[in-house]
Design an enzyme around this catalytic site. Structure first.
Site, PDB file in Angstrom:
ATOM      1  N   CYS A 264       0.793  -1.237   0.000  1.00 51.08           N
ATOM      2  CA  CYS A 264       0.000   0.000   0.000  1.00 51.08           C
ATOM      3  C   CYS A 264       0.818   1.276   0.000  1.00 51.08           C
ATOM      4  O   CYS A 264       0.688   2.091  -0.921  1.00 51.08           O
ATOM      5  CB  CYS A 264      -0.934   0.014   1.204  1.00 51.08           C
ATOM      6  SG  CYS A 264      -2.181  -1.264   1.081  1.00 51.08           S
TER       7      CYS A 264
HETATM    8  C1  UDX Z   1      -0.887  -0.016   5.609  1.00 49.73           C
HETATM    9  C2  UDX Z   1      -1.844   0.867   6.426  1.00 49.73           C
HETATM   10  O1  UDX Z   1      -1.428   0.860   7.799  1.00 49.73           O
HETATM   11  C3  UDX Z   1      -3.273   0.392   6.293  1.00 49.73           C
HETATM   12  O2  UDX Z   1      -4.151   1.262   6.981  1.00 49.73           O
HETATM   13  C4  UDX Z   1      -3.628   0.365   4.798  1.00 49.73           C
HETATM   14  O3  UDX Z   1      -4.946  -0.085   4.586  1.00 49.73           O
HETATM   15  C5  UDX Z   1      -2.651  -0.508   4.034  1.00 49.73           C
HETATM   16  O4  UDX Z   1      -1.313  -0.032   4.264  1.00 49.73           O
HETATM   17  P1  UDX Z   1       0.269  -2.392   5.905  1.00 49.73           P
HETATM   18  O5  UDX Z   1       0.958  -2.106   4.605  1.00 49.73           O
HETATM   19  O6  UDX Z   1      -0.330  -3.739   6.115  1.00 49.73           O
HETATM   20  O7  UDX Z   1      -0.894  -1.316   6.174  1.00 49.73           O
HETATM   21  O8  UDX Z   1       1.368  -2.227   7.044  1.00 49.73           O
HETATM   22  P2  UDX Z   1       1.766  -1.166   8.171  1.00 49.73           P
HETATM   23  O9  UDX Z   1       1.705  -1.845   9.473  1.00 49.73           O
HETATM   24  O10 UDX Z   1       1.057   0.092   8.032  1.00 49.73           O
HETATM   25  O11 UDX Z   1       3.319  -0.958   7.817  1.00 49.73           O
HETATM   26  C6  UDX Z   1       3.740  -0.527   6.528  1.00 49.73           C
HETATM   27  C7  UDX Z   1       5.240  -0.398   6.474  1.00 49.73           C
HETATM   28  O12 UDX Z   1       5.674   0.701   7.263  1.00 49.73           O
HETATM   29  C8  UDX Z   1       6.015  -1.608   6.994  1.00 49.73           C
HETATM   30  O13 UDX Z   1       7.103  -1.864   6.127  1.00 49.73           O
HETATM   31  C9  UDX Z   1       6.494  -1.193   8.364  1.00 49.73           C
HETATM   32  O14 UDX Z   1       7.688  -1.824   8.756  1.00 49.73           O
HETATM   33  C10 UDX Z   1       6.714   0.301   8.133  1.00 49.73           C
HETATM   34  N1  UDX Z   1       6.624   1.113   9.372  1.00 49.73           N
HETATM   35  C11 UDX Z   1       5.444   1.221  10.023  1.00 49.73           C
HETATM   36  C12 UDX Z   1       7.739   1.819   9.828  1.00 49.73           C
HETATM   37  O15 UDX Z   1       8.818   1.744   9.224  1.00 49.73           O
HETATM   38  N2  UDX Z   1       7.617   2.611  10.933  1.00 49.73           N
HETATM   39  C13 UDX Z   1       6.448   2.739  11.604  1.00 49.73           C
HETATM   40  O16 UDX Z   1       6.429   3.487  12.596  1.00 49.73           O
HETATM   41  C14 UDX Z   1       5.330   2.021  11.151  1.00 49.73           C
END
Ligand code: UDX
Length: 421
Positions: A264
């Site tokens: 996403c």
């Molecule tokens: C995301 C959105 O959170 C969700 O609402 C949407 O519908 C789809 O995209 P997702 O891709 O499943 O969800 O994962 P998420 O937990 O949001 O993490 C995305 C990425 O960001 C991961 O690679 C994670 O490691 C990274 N991340 C997340 C960080 O590097 N730092 C953070 O503080 C949070």
């Protein structure tokens, strides 16, 4: 309510199973009979904790077919959940959305009872009122909002916690412009007591993109500040703990590290950039969000080279291949550019991930894969890419560890460097 779900990928499978759990009867539609066979036996076509159990528990309310006509005739509401992949320029490819709209429209031409079409796939603002409405109207020879309903209901699911996200959402966004579509969606979500925002369809579509773009912005911001804090010898996590205590700011998504991946954030930010550029707007912040995210994994390599300047022939362990823990999904995983760079530098890579090895092997068939995380520690240096729980209990003593995700126990390594700490 009788609901059909077009597309049994991540969003479709989760959404359909949750609607069944809420007491609705759900017909899943896909062109891939193998996915439908799994669903019919209560097994999920994608990996998501709890989804098999939810499908299994609700089998009596679930059916699955490749016949779109049959599914639409037998239901009152159709959720479009097909994929929206990226074009090479970052814009989204709407071919599956258009094909789904065409197929629905053709069935609606013969259908007499009221039917509501709801866009669940992530589409840039203007898609539903544009190509979707146009295709539905042309194929059905009917008029949207008068002869059939059309609405947008974006999802905010995180992989790994998608079921909790559906059942305990922060908000539900209902993009509806005719009272009947609005009523259908309000009834469907009547048991939820979270805020429900009813808005125009293009607003609902934009809310989805802006939410993801803002969360991605927080991460790139935390990474930029983290890079600075590391140079200054300041603990960036402590800084963001303090910053997040401001209720106007909120502590979520400030974990600095090697950046965001997944299906996403990267795709949605690129699509919003492409849309802004198409409209003649220079999206400077969004471009920087992506630029920081692309540089961030390379910082891990720079730190490694500080300790092992020549990687040729060195055995480098990679812990974690999925884009985040609790999933086998490697889409846009930070492991991809990191492993590519290691190979380019002549390193001998040994990798481990509890779930994602099979997927990663299809991209990198020639690196070595360990059968346990401990095996990866038998190397010249270890890179921590994904913060799987199991990596917290390894014995890092005496190892060179370069940490992209802040795994506390890893700090006992003989040499330990965090990417931002
Ligand atoms: C995301 C959105 O959170 C969700 O609402 C949407 O519908 C789809 O995209 P997702 O891709 O499943 O969800 O994962 P998420 O937990 O949001 O993490 C995305 C990425 O960001 C991961 O690679 C994670 O490691 C990274 N991340 C997340 C960080 O590097 N730092 C953070 O503080 C949070």
């Amino acid at each position: 309510m009788k609901i059909s779900i077009l597309g049994t990928g991540y969003v479709g499978a989760v959404t359909g199973a949750c609607f069944a759990e809420l007491g609705n009867s759900v017909v899943f539609v896909d062109i891939d009979p193998a996915k439908l066979d799994l669903i019919r036996t209560g097994r999920s076509p994608i990996f998501e904790p709890g989804l098999d159990e939810l499908l299994g528990k609700n089998l009596k309310r679930i059916s699955a077919t490749t016949d779109t006509g049959e599914a639409i005739r037998e239901t009152d509401v159709t959720f479009i959940c097909v994929g929206t992949p990226s074009n090479p320029d970052g814009s989204i490819d709407l071919q599956y959305i258009e094909a789904a709209s065409q197929a629905i429209g053709e069935v609606l031409r013969q259908k007499e009872s009221w039917h509501t079409v709801v866009m669940k796939s992530t589409v840039v603002s203007g898609t539903t009122a544009g190509i979707v409405q146009r295709t539905l109207e042309e194929a059905s020879e009917k008029v949207a909002f008068r002869d059939f309903g059309l609405a947008s209901n974006p999802e905010f699911l995180r992989e790994g916690s998608a079921l909790a996200d559906v059942f305990s959402p922060d908000r539900i966004v209902i993009g509806a412009e005719d009272p009947r579509s609005r009523e259908v969606l309000e009834r469907l979500y009547s048991s939820f007591d979270c805020p429900k925002l009813v808005c125009a369809i293009p607003v609902a579509e934009m809310i989805k993109y802006v939410s993801n773009a803002f969360l991605a912005t927080k991460i790139s911001f935390a990474n930029e500040i983290g890079n600075l804090c590391k140079l200054m010898g300041i603990d960036t996590a402590e800084v963001f703990e303090g910053v997040g205590l401001d209720a106007r700011i909120n502590p979520a998504f400030f974990r600095s590290g090697i950046g965001f991946g997944g299906s996403c954030f990267p795709k949605d930010v690129r699509a919003l950039i492409a849309q802004a550029e198409e409209m003649g707007v220079l999206p400077k912040i969004l471009q920087s969000v992506m630029a920081v995210n692309e540089d961030q994994p390379m910082r891990l390599l720079d730190l490694l080279k500080k300790h092992i300047p020549d990687l040729r022939g060195k055995r480098i362990g990679v812990l974690g291949l999925s884009f985040k823990p609790d999933t086998d999904d490697i889409r846009e995983s930070r492991a991809i550019p990191i492993v590519s760079a290691l190979l380019e530098a002549g390193a001998d890579v040994i990798a481990y991930d509890p779930l994602a090895i099979a997927n990663f092997r299809s991209l990198f068939p020639d690196i070595s894969y360990a059968s346990s995380a401990a095996e990866v520690l038998q190397s010249d240096a270890v890179l921590l890419i994904t913060e799987w729980k199991g990596f917290e209990v390894l014995d890092y003593a005496g190892k060179i560890v370069i940490d992209g995700r802040r795994v506390p126990k890893a700090a006992i390594g003989s040499i330990y460097e965090g990417v931002c700490w």
